[in-house]
Motif scaffolding. Structure first.
Motif, PDB file in Angstrom:
ATOM      1  N   ASP A 307       0.845  -1.182   0.000  1.00  0.00           N
ATOM      2  CA  ASP A 307       0.000   0.000   0.000  1.00  0.00           C
ATOM      3  C   ASP A 307       0.891   1.245   0.000  1.00  0.00           C
ATOM      4  O   ASP A 307       2.060   1.195   0.393  1.00  0.00           O
ATOM      5  N   TYR A 308       0.307   2.355  -0.438  1.00  0.00           N
ATOM      6  CA  TYR A 308       1.037   3.609  -0.402  1.00  0.00           C
ATOM      7  C   TYR A 308       1.462   3.918   1.044  1.00  0.00           C
ATOM      8  O   TYR A 308       0.693   3.701   1.989  1.00  0.00           O
ATOM      9  N   GLN A 309       2.670   4.430   1.186  1.00  0.00           N
ATOM     10  CA  GLN A 309       3.135   4.909   2.480  1.00  0.00           C
ATOM     11  C   GLN A 309       2.996   6.434   2.494  1.00  0.00           C
ATOM     12  O   GLN A 309       3.528   7.114   1.614  1.00  0.00           O
ATOM     13  N   GLU A 310       2.251   6.969   3.464  1.00  0.00           N
ATOM     14  CA  GLU A 310       1.997   8.402   3.500  1.00  0.00           C
ATOM     15  C   GLU A 310       2.622   9.022   4.742  1.00  0.00           C
ATOM     16  O   GLU A 310       2.506   8.480   5.846  1.00  0.00           O
ATOM     17  N   TYR A 311       3.253  10.171   4.537  1.00  0.00           N
ATOM     18  CA  TYR A 311       3.925  10.887   5.615  1.00  0.00           C
ATOM     19  C   TYR A 311       3.485  12.357   5.572  1.00  0.00           C
ATOM     20  O   TYR A 311       3.496  12.992   4.515  1.00  0.00           O
ATOM     21  N   THR A 312       3.082  12.875   6.733  1.00  0.00           N
ATOM     22  CA  THR A 312       2.739  14.292   6.843  1.00  0.00           C
ATOM     23  C   THR A 312       3.989  15.056   7.285  1.00  0.00           C
ATOM     24  O   THR A 312       4.561  14.770   8.344  1.00  0.00           O
ATOM     25  N   LEU A 313       4.410  15.992   6.462  1.00  0.00           N
ATOM     26  CA  LEU A 313       5.602  16.790   6.727  1.00  0.00           C
ATOM     27  C   LEU A 313       5.166  18.198   7.114  1.00  0.00           C
ATOM     28  O   LEU A 313       4.507  18.896   6.335  1.00  0.00           O
ATOM     29  N   THR A 314       5.518  18.616   8.323  1.00  0.00           N
ATOM     30  CA  THR A 314       5.046  19.893   8.863  1.00  0.00           C
ATOM     31  C   THR A 314       5.922  21.038   8.399  1.00  0.00           C
ATOM     32  O   THR A 314       7.156  20.986   8.488  1.00  0.00           O
ATOM     33  N   PRO A 345      -4.901  20.772   5.143  1.00  0.00           N
ATOM     34  CA  PRO A 345      -5.012  21.712   6.255  1.00  0.00           C
ATOM     35  C   PRO A 345      -4.606  21.060   7.573  1.00  0.00           C
ATOM     36  O   PRO A 345      -4.476  19.833   7.657  1.00  0.00           O
ATOM     37  N   PRO A 346      -4.405  21.849   8.610  1.00  0.00           N
ATOM     38  CA  PRO A 346      -4.093  21.265   9.925  1.00  0.00           C
ATOM     39  C   PRO A 346      -5.206  20.301  10.357  1.00  0.00           C
ATOM     40  O   PRO A 346      -6.382  20.509  10.046  1.00  0.00           O
ATOM     41  N   ASN A 347      -4.823  19.238  11.040  1.00  0.00           N
ATOM     42  CA  ASN A 347      -5.758  18.231  11.535  1.00  0.00           C
ATOM     43  C   ASN A 347      -6.567  17.587  10.403  1.00  0.00           C
ATOM     44  O   ASN A 347      -7.740  17.239  10.574  1.00  0.00           O
ATOM     45  N   GLU A 349      -8.005  14.846   7.778  1.00  0.00           N
ATOM     46  CA  GLU A 349      -8.356  13.437   7.888  1.00  0.00           C
ATOM     47  C   GLU A 349      -7.412  12.613   7.015  1.00  0.00           C
ATOM     48  O   GLU A 349      -7.163  12.973   5.859  1.00  0.00           O
ATOM     49  N   PRO A 350      -6.874  11.517   7.531  1.00  0.00           N
ATOM     50  CA  PRO A 350      -5.964  10.688   6.728  1.00  0.00           C
ATOM     51  C   PRO A 350      -6.634  10.204   5.452  1.00  0.00           C
ATOM     52  O   PRO A 350      -7.777   9.752   5.460  1.00  0.00           O
ATOM     53  N   GLY A 351      -5.917  10.315   4.335  1.00  0.00           N
ATOM     54  CA  GLY A 351      -6.407   9.819   3.060  1.00  0.00           C
ATOM     55  C   GLY A 351      -7.379  10.720   2.337  1.00  0.00           C
ATOM     56  O   GLY A 351      -7.750  10.449   1.195  1.00  0.00           O
ATOM     57  N   ARG A 352      -7.795  11.826   2.949  1.00  0.00           N
ATOM     58  CA  ARG A 352      -8.762  12.702   2.289  1.00  0.00           C
ATOM     59  C   ARG A 352      -8.042  13.703   1.392  1.00  0.00           C
ATOM     60  O   ARG A 352      -6.981  14.211   1.733  1.00  0.00           O
ATOM     61  N   TYR A 353      -8.667  13.977   0.229  1.00  0.00           N
ATOM     62  CA  TYR A 353      -8.135  14.980  -0.696  1.00  0.00           C
ATOM     63  C   TYR A 353      -8.867  16.294  -0.464  1.00  0.00           C
ATOM     64  O   TYR A 353     -10.084  16.316  -0.259  1.00  0.00           O
ATOM     65  N   TYR A 354      -8.134  17.412  -0.517  1.00  0.00           N
ATOM     66  CA  TYR A 354      -8.704  18.727  -0.220  1.00  0.00           C
ATOM     67  C   TYR A 354      -8.594  19.629  -1.452  1.00  0.00           C
ATOM     68  O   TYR A 354      -7.837  20.591  -1.483  1.00  0.00           O
ATOM     69  N   PHE A 355      -9.368  19.303  -2.502  1.00  0.00           N
ATOM     70  CA  PHE A 355      -9.447  20.163  -3.661  1.00  0.00           C
ATOM     71  C   PHE A 355     -10.396  21.314  -3.325  1.00  0.00           C
ATOM     72  O   PHE A 355     -11.551  21.084  -2.970  1.00  0.00           O
ATOM     73  N   ALA A 386      -1.233  29.363   4.520  1.00  0.00           N
ATOM     74  CA  ALA A 386      -0.639  29.440   5.852  1.00  0.00           C
ATOM     75  C   ALA A 386      -1.168  28.320   6.742  1.00  0.00           C
ATOM     76  O   ALA A 386      -2.376  28.070   6.802  1.00  0.00           O
ATOM     77  N   GLY A 387      -0.261  27.618   7.390  1.00  0.00           N
ATOM     78  CA  GLY A 387      -0.637  26.573   8.331  1.00  0.00           C
ATOM     79  C   GLY A 387      -0.861  25.201   7.725  1.00  0.00           C
ATOM     80  O   GLY A 387      -1.000  24.223   8.463  1.00  0.00           O
ATOM     81  N   TRP A 388      -0.918  25.109   6.391  1.00  0.00           N
ATOM     82  CA  TRP A 388      -1.125  23.805   5.753  1.00  0.00           C
ATOM     83  C   TRP A 388       0.168  23.003   5.740  1.00  0.00           C
ATOM     84  O   TRP A 388       1.268  23.562   5.818  1.00  0.00           O
ATOM     85  N   ASN A 389       0.018  21.682   5.631  1.00  0.00           N
ATOM     86  CA  ASN A 389       1.168  20.784   5.668  1.00  0.00           C
ATOM     87  C   ASN A 389       1.297  19.997   4.364  1.00  0.00           C
ATOM     88  O   ASN A 389       0.372  19.962   3.538  1.00  0.00           O
ATOM     89  N   ILE A 390       2.434  19.338   4.214  1.00  0.00           N
ATOM     90  CA  ILE A 390       2.723  18.531   3.028  1.00  0.00           C
ATOM     91  C   ILE A 390       2.430  17.068   3.341  1.00  0.00           C
ATOM     92  O   ILE A 390       2.822  16.555   4.397  1.00  0.00           O
TER      93      ILE A 390
END
Length: 577
Positions: A307-314, A345-347, A349-355, A386-390
Motif C-alpha cells: 500500500d502507499y506509504q503516507e507521511y505528513t511533513l510539517t 489543512p491542519p488536523n 483526515e488521513p487519506g482525504r483529498y482537499y481540492f 498558511a498553516g497547511w502541511n505537506i
C-alpha cells in the motif's frame, strides 16, 4: 581458475541429448554435478541478475528448496554477454549452485528469465513459470497459482504433473548473435537510448539495467524488442491522435524503425570512433531548494504489493508560501516507483483529498522515474496556504531483497507571482465494483470562469482500464484533450500540454473512466472481490485532475493577455529539457 567441463546427464523427453552445465558457481567453486547425481528430481532454474523478475523469484526458489530438501536445485545464467561479475553477486542470494552456461538453455529450449524445468531422471515433467505473482509490469500481492510448487508436490508423491507446461514471463535470454552488417549501427540508435531511456536506465536509478553503452544495449536486445513490440517502454499512456504534450516520452515512428532495423541485424556496433558520447547526468538536486523536508526511514520488504506509504511533513509557516519548483529525492531510487506531493489543512483526515473551490491547491508535484522534479515557468507558482502541511505519498516496489529508503522533498520559493497554478478535480461520489463487473463512470463540470489549462492527470487503481478527458466549448465545438486507452497504475503520468489552452467560461469538462473487475484484466488482483472506493491499492479511485492557471488579483487582465507570453516561456523551458 581452470574451467572443467562437467556433465549433468539429464535426458529430457525431447531428443536433446545430455545437458552440459559447467563452470564456476557464484562462490567461485567449480560446479560439481554429483550434487544432483543421486536425486530423482532436479529443478534447473534459468535466472538473469539484471532482470527484475529474476530478483523477485530468487527468494521463492530458496523457499521451495527448503520445502523439498530431496530435490536438487541448480541455477543457470545463460546470457551470452554477461560476465561472471554480472551475476555472481546476485547468485549469492541463492542457497543452491548457480553457474554460467548457455548450452543447457539451447538444449532445453529456455527463452526467459526466470524459467524453470523440473526433471524426473530422464525427462522434463514441468516447464515454465514459477508462479503467477509477478509478470512484466504486474506485481500482485500474492500468487494465485503456484505452478512449480504444485508440480513438485505431485511429482514427489508419485502423481503425474497435472499442468506440465506454462508460459514463462520475464526478460529474454540473450544468445550468441550473428551480426548482419547494414546501414544502421549502434551510432544511429545510441542517441535514441540516451534521449528516451537513459534517464532511468543508468547506474543508481530505478531501472534494473543500464543502456549507456553498446555492450549494455546489445546485451538486452531481445528484451528491448519485447517491450517495444508490447509498447511497454518507454512508458507513456497517451493516445497520439489527441493532444500534444511537452513531456511526451513515446518513440517516433522513425525512432522505432531505426531500433527495429538495428535489432533485426543482430545489433551491429559499427565504428566505435563514431559512437556518440553518453550523456552526463547531474547528481543531487536538479533544482535549487530553499526548503528541504525529510520523511522517516522506511524498510521495503523483499517482495509483495505494498500500500502507499503516507507521511505528513510539517511546514510550520504563518503565512502563504509560493512554490515555483519542487523535487522528490528518493534515498533509494530502485524501490521508489512513484511518489506524489499534496497539501492538507491542519488536523486533516488521513487519506482525504482537499481540492478547494476557491482555487487553493491540493496537488503539488509528483515523482516518476525520469521525471523527478517540477519547475514552473517564470511568473507562475503554486500556493501553500498558511498553516497547511505537506503529505508525501510513496509507492514502493520491492526488488527481491529487504532494503531501506529515506526520501526527501525540496522546494524553491518565490514571491507572489502573476499567475497562480492550482489543481481542480472531477471526482464522483464513491462507487463499488461488483465481482467481474466492467463499468463506465462519467463525471463532468461546467466551469464558471476562464482558465488556462496547463496539464492533465488521470488517477485510478488496479481495476482502472481507461480514462478520457474531453471539453465541449460554449460554441458547441467538442475536443478530446487526452485519451489514455490502456491505463497502467504502475505509471502515474502527469500530461503537460505543449501549449497551454484557454478554456472560456461555460466550457464543459468531462472525464469518462472504464473499470474492469473481471478476470480478463491482467492487473486485477482478485476478480471475485467486491471493490470499494478507498486509498488502498486494492480499493478503487476516480480522479480526473486538471491543472489550471489564472491571473492573480493584482493582474486582473484577461487570461488571454498572458497567453502569448506563457506559451513562449513554456516552449523555451521545455525545449531546454
Amino acid at each position: 581458475m581452470k574451467q572443467l567441463a562437467l556433465l549433468l546427464l539429464l535426458t529430457v523427453c525431447a531428443p536433446v541429448g545430455a545437458i552440459e552445465i559447467a563452470g564456476r558457481d557464484q562462490h567461485g567453486v567449480e560446479f560439481n554435478p554429483a550434487v544432483c547425481a543421486e536425486d530423482r528430481f532436479t529443478v534447473v532454474a534459468f535466472l538473469n541478475a539484471g532482470c527484475p523478475l529474476g530478483r523477485f523469484y530468487a527468494n521463492r526458489l530458496n523457499e521451495l528448496q527448503d520445502k523439498y530438501p530431496d530435490v536438487c536445485f541448480v541455477g543457470v545464467n545463460a546470457n551470452e554477454g554477461d560476465t561472471y561479475e554480472d551475476w555472481a553477486e546476485f547468485g549469492k542470494r541463492l542457497r543452491f549452485p548457480m553457474v554460467k552456461d548457455g548450452i543447457a538453455a539451447d538444449q532445453l529450449g529456455a527463452t526467459r528469465s526466470p524459467e524453470v524445468f523440473l526433471l524426473d531422471h530422464h525427462k522434463v515433467i514441468y516447464q515454465g513459470a514459477i508462479d503467477d505473482q509477478y509478470m512484466p509490469g504486474i506485481h500482485s500481492r500474492s500468487a494465485t497459482r503456484h505452478y512449480l510448487d504444485e508440480a513438485l508436490t505431485e511429482a514427489v508423491n508419485g502423481q503425474p504433473v497435472s499442468i506440465p507446461k506454462t508460459e514463462a514471463s520475464g526478460c529474454r535470454i540473450e544468445r550468441p548473435k550473428k551480426v548482419k552488417p547494414g546501414p544502421v549501427t549502434y551510432s544511429d540508435v545510441a542517441p535514441i537510448f540516451y534521449r528516451r531511456c537513459a534517464e532511468c536506465h543508468r547506474p543508481g536509478q530505478s531501472a534494473s539495467f543500464s543502456l549507456l553503452s553498446y555492450r549494455d544495449a546489445a546485451g538486452w536486445s531481445e528484451t528491448i524488442r519485447d517491450v517495444l513490440l508490447e509498447k511497454r517502454m518507454p512508458p507513456w499512456g497517451a493516445d497520439p491522435r489527441y493532444g500534444h504534450f511537452a513531456n511526451d516520452r513515446s518513440l517516433t515512428v522513425e525512432e522505432r524503425r531505426l531500433i527495429f532495423e538495428w535489432l533485426d541485424a543482430e545489433c551491429p556496433q559499427g565504428d566505435p570512433a563514431l559512437q556518440p558520447t553518453p550523456p552526463k547526468f547531474a547528481s543531487g538536486w536538479t533544482i535549487k531548494p530553499d526548503l528541504v523536508l525529510e520523511a522517516p526511514k522506511f524498510t521495503v520488504p523483499k517482495e509483495g504489493l505494498l500500500d502507499y506509504q503516507e507521511y505528513t511533513l510539517t511546514l510550520g509557516h504563518g503565512s502563504d508560501i509560493w512554490i515555483k519548483a519542487a523535487e522528490v529525492m528518493p534515498g533509494n531510487r530502485a524501490v521508489v516507483h512513484h511518489a506524489g506531493l499534496r497539501i492538507v489543512p491542519p488536523n486533516a483526515e488521513p487519506g482525504r483529498y482537499y481540492f478547494q473551490k476557491d482555487f487553493s491547491d491540493d496537488f503539488l508535484a509528483m515523482y516518476i522515474p525520469g521525471n523527478t522534479s517540477m519547475t514552473l515557468p517564470p511568473g507562475f507558482a503554486k500556493r501553500i496556504p498558511a498553516g497547511w502541511n505537506i503529505v508525501l505519498s510513496i509507492h514502493y516496489v520491492p526488488t527481491g531483497e529487504e532494503t531501506d529508503d529515506q526520501t526527501s522533498v525540496g522546494f524553491t520559493l518565490t514571491d507572489k507571482p502573476a499567475f497562480q497554478i492550482a489543481t481542480q478535480c472531477l471526482a464522483p461520489e464513491p462507487f463499488e465494483l461488483q465481482p467481474g463487473e466492467v463499468r463506465t463512470v462519467v463525471q463532468e463540470r461546467v466551469i464558471d470562469r476562464e482558465f488556462l489549462l496547463m496539464a492533465l492527470y488521470p488517477h485510478m487503481h488496479l481495476r482502472g482500464k481507461s480514462m478520457l478527458f474531453e471539453a465541449t466549448y460554449p460554441d458547441g465545438k467538442h475536443e478530446v484533450l487526452l485519451n489514455v486507452p490502456d491505463y497502467d497504475f504502475e505509471w502515474q503520468h502527469r500530461y503537460v500540454l505543449a501549449k497551454p489552452k484557454v478554456l472560456p467560461i461555460g466550457t464543459t469538462l468531462r472525464c469518462t473512466a472504464v473499470y474492469d473487475n473481471s478476470a480478463a484484466n491482467k492487473r486485477n488482483p482478485d476478480a471475485t472481490a467486491l471493490v470499494k472506493a478507498g486509498e488502498r491499492t486494492e480499493d478503487e479511485m476516480f480522479l480526473g485532475i486538471f491543472e489550471f492557471a489564472q491571473p492573480l488579483p493584482q493582474t486582473r487582465s484577461s487570461v488571454l493577455a498572458y497567453v502569448g507570453v506563457a506559451i513562449a516561456v513554456l516552449f523555451l523551458i521545455w525545449r531546454k529539457r
